[in-house]
Design a protein around this motif. Sequence first.
Motif, PDB file in Angstrom:
ATOM      1  N   SER A 327     -17.792 -17.369 -21.548  1.00 57.59           N
ATOM      2  CA  SER A 327     -18.933 -16.701 -22.196  1.00 57.59           C
ATOM      3  C   SER A 327     -20.245 -17.211 -21.627  1.00 57.59           C
ATOM      4  N   MET A 328     -20.341 -18.517 -21.425  1.00 59.87           N
ATOM      5  CA  MET A 328     -21.572 -19.094 -20.879  1.00 59.87           C
ATOM      6  C   MET A 328     -21.840 -18.547 -19.475  1.00 59.87           C
ATOM      7  N   GLN A 329     -20.797 -18.431 -18.673  1.00 58.46           N
ATOM      8  CA  GLN A 329     -20.949 -17.905 -17.312  1.00 58.46           C
ATOM      9  C   GLN A 329     -21.398 -16.448 -17.349  1.00 58.46           C
ATOM     10  N   ASP A 330     -20.858 -15.650 -18.287  1.00 52.84           N
ATOM     11  CA  ASP A 330     -21.259 -14.240 -18.399  1.00 52.84           C
ATOM     12  C   ASP A 330     -22.735 -14.120 -18.775  1.00 52.84           C
ATOM     13  N   MET A 331     -23.208 -14.940 -19.723  1.00 50.13           N
ATOM     14  CA  MET A 331     -24.598 -14.845 -20.159  1.00 50.13           C
ATOM     15  C   MET A 331     -25.560 -15.286 -19.057  1.00 50.13           C
ATOM     16  N   ILE A 332     -25.172 -16.290 -18.276  1.00 48.85           N
ATOM     17  CA  ILE A 332     -26.002 -16.704 -17.138  1.00 48.85           C
ATOM     18  C   ILE A 332     -26.067 -15.585 -16.108  1.00 48.85           C
ATOM     19  N   GLU A 333     -24.920 -14.962 -15.853  1.00 54.64           N
ATOM     20  CA  GLU A 333     -24.884 -13.887 -14.853  1.00 54.64           C
ATOM     21  C   GLU A 333     -25.737 -12.707 -15.308  1.00 54.64           C
ATOM     22  N   ILE A 334     -25.660 -12.321 -16.597  1.00 53.04           N
ATOM     23  CA  ILE A 334     -26.458 -11.192 -17.114  1.00 53.04           C
ATOM     24  C   ILE A 334     -27.945 -11.485 -16.970  1.00 53.04           C
ATOM     25  N   HIS A 335     -28.343 -12.739 -17.311  1.00 54.19           N
ATOM     26  CA  HIS A 335     -29.765 -13.086 -17.249  1.00 54.19           C
ATOM     27  C   HIS A 335     -30.306 -12.976 -15.819  1.00 54.19           C
ATOM     28  N   PHE A 336     -29.558 -13.517 -14.846  1.00 52.21           N
ATOM     29  CA  PHE A 336     -30.087 -13.584 -13.481  1.00 52.21           C
ATOM     30  C   PHE A 336     -29.821 -12.311 -12.679  1.00 52.21           C
ATOM     31  N   GLN A 337     -29.169 -11.330 -13.263  1.00 56.37           N
ATOM     32  CA  GLN A 337     -29.041 -10.033 -12.600  1.00 56.37           C
ATOM     33  C   GLN A 337     -30.212  -9.117 -12.932  1.00 56.37           C
ATOM     34  N   LYS A 338     -30.934  -9.407 -14.000  1.00 56.65           N
ATOM     35  CA  LYS A 338     -32.005  -8.515 -14.424  1.00 56.65           C
ATOM     36  C   LYS A 338     -33.236  -8.667 -13.527  1.00 56.65           C
ATOM     37  N   PRO A 339     -33.761  -7.569 -12.974  1.00 56.75           N
ATOM     38  CA  PRO A 339     -34.978  -7.645 -12.163  1.00 56.75           C
ATOM     39  C   PRO A 339     -36.173  -8.171 -12.961  1.00 56.75           C
ATOM     40  N   SER A 340     -36.174  -7.928 -14.306  1.00 55.35           N
ATOM     41  CA  SER A 340     -37.283  -8.425 -15.121  1.00 55.35           C
ATOM     42  C   SER A 340     -37.339  -9.956 -15.134  1.00 55.35           C
ATOM     43  N   ASN A 341     -36.217 -10.580 -14.852  1.00 58.43           N
ATOM     44  CA  ASN A 341     -36.173 -12.044 -14.775  1.00 58.43           C
ATOM     45  C   ASN A 341     -36.229 -12.526 -13.316  1.00 58.43           C
ATOM     46  N   ASP A 342     -36.720 -11.649 -12.422  1.00 60.59           N
ATOM     47  CA  ASP A 342     -36.779 -11.932 -10.970  1.00 60.59           C
ATOM     48  C   ASP A 342     -35.390 -12.059 -10.369  1.00 60.59           C
ATOM     49  N   GLY A 343     -34.358 -11.487 -11.071  1.00 66.16           N
ATOM     50  CA  GLY A 343     -33.001 -11.607 -10.572  1.00 66.16           C
ATOM     51  C   GLY A 343     -32.605 -10.489  -9.642  1.00 66.16           C
ATOM     52  N   GLY A 344     -31.318 -10.450  -9.323  1.00 72.18           N
ATOM     53  CA  GLY A 344     -30.781  -9.430  -8.433  1.00 72.18           C
ATOM     54  C   GLY A 344     -29.268  -9.474  -8.442  1.00 72.18           C
ATOM     55  N   GLU A 345     -28.654  -8.683  -7.564  1.00 73.33           N
ATOM     56  CA  GLU A 345     -27.198  -8.594  -7.512  1.00 73.33           C
ATOM     57  C   GLU A 345     -26.594  -9.951  -7.133  1.00 73.33           C
ATOM     58  N   ILE A 346     -25.622 -10.394  -7.952  1.00 72.71           N
ATOM     59  CA  ILE A 346     -24.969 -11.689  -7.731  1.00 72.71           C
ATOM     60  C   ILE A 346     -23.644 -11.463  -7.012  1.00 72.71           C
ATOM     61  N   GLU A 347     -23.472 -12.172  -5.922  1.00 71.76           N
ATOM     62  CA  GLU A 347     -22.226 -12.061  -5.148  1.00 71.76           C
ATOM     63  C   GLU A 347     -21.120 -12.909  -5.771  1.00 71.76           C
ATOM     64  N   SER A 348     -21.455 -14.098  -6.226  1.00 73.52           N
ATOM     65  CA  SER A 348     -20.462 -14.959  -6.876  1.00 73.52           C
ATOM     66  C   SER A 348     -21.182 -15.934  -7.788  1.00 73.52           C
ATOM     67  N   ILE A 349     -20.463 -16.380  -8.830  1.00 76.45           N
ATOM     68  CA  ILE A 349     -21.019 -17.322  -9.793  1.00 76.45           C
ATOM     69  C   ILE A 349     -19.896 -18.214 -10.297  1.00 76.45           C
TER      70      ILE A 349
END
Length: 369
Positions: A327-349
């Motif tokens: 669950s923690m890994q999913d929430m980190i991935e969701i946060h850093f995929q959002k462009p509003s958080n300066d994120g982008g497409e994640i290849e691996s986590i």
Amino acid sequence: MKGTDHSGTHTDATDNLKEELEKLKERLVKAEKQKDELLLSKLSADRERDEAQDELGKLMDLEVEQYKENLVIKENQERHLNTVKQQNIELQREIQKLQDDLAAKGSEVSQDFWIKRDIPKKKMKFTGMENAGNEETFLNTCCLYHIAAKIPFSLQQRQALLTFEEEDVAQKLIRRGKHTVSLDNGKIDLTAMPVTLETGVKFELHVTISGEEINVSDIPDIQIPDEWIRDKLELNFYKSKQGGGEVKNVSYDRRSHTATITFLRPGVADNFMRCTTHPFCINEKRFMLSVSPSIEKHLEKFQIFSGISKRTLLLSGTHEVEEDEESMQDMIEIHFQKPSNDGGEIESIKYVATGTKLAYFEEDTETVA
């Protein structure tokens, strides 16, 4: 009767006396002259003797002074020599200490470049042919391996690695530094940092399996001349039922109980590769020799590299939370995929809740284990 003239006789006697007197005077003059010359000679000899004695005295004094100076010089030289010897002993001790330190440091440094990697088994496929450059190349089996070792990275407890498809996204998040991630039961502050990799290596491994030579080991240590053992090895492999042939050369080493057999005809060496042992009879005793191919290996294009992963960042600073690892890994991935958080497409986590795990990086692609 005739008379005698005594006056004439007297006159002759007087003349004789005068002559004798003159001669005596001349002799006396000569004697006086010789005496004077002798006196002069004696005076000159005395003077020369005195001068010689003075010179001898000066030389003796000079010799005594020189002897004293030599004694002083010798004593100084002995003291200097003793000092030099002592300095040499101290220098030798210091050199030995430096050599020991250098050996210890060299061992430590060399250990930093030791490479121990298990190369996984891979299926081989035929890719192409090349013309043999010479007869030797045609007879031998040549292999070329391109090897790039993966670089391990230790991922500690409550840390996460994120690899983005775009390098700019990872670099922007690293420059921003602090990030607040929303969880089901609150929020956590994370710090994004670059991933500094350990040393990696790339090289080419060239392997050549000889088509003319074989290696033989476990040769029995028998007290007969080396030349006889070479002759018996040559005869044994020449008449072997495994497909022997005429032997070109036998190189035997008694200390290691090994030998290298070189055959004259190509392909004979391959006949002995079907079996790893070979019978050897000597002095009515039977021994089993170990047979292996003659393989030459060398490295080329060896490169050592290190650096920082451009598309991967390390997240740390998480405190103990109630969410499980997935669950923690999913929430980190969701946060850093959002462009509003300066994120982008994640290849691996990969997020580690407890313990330690290893992530492996390659030169072009990065994978997490």
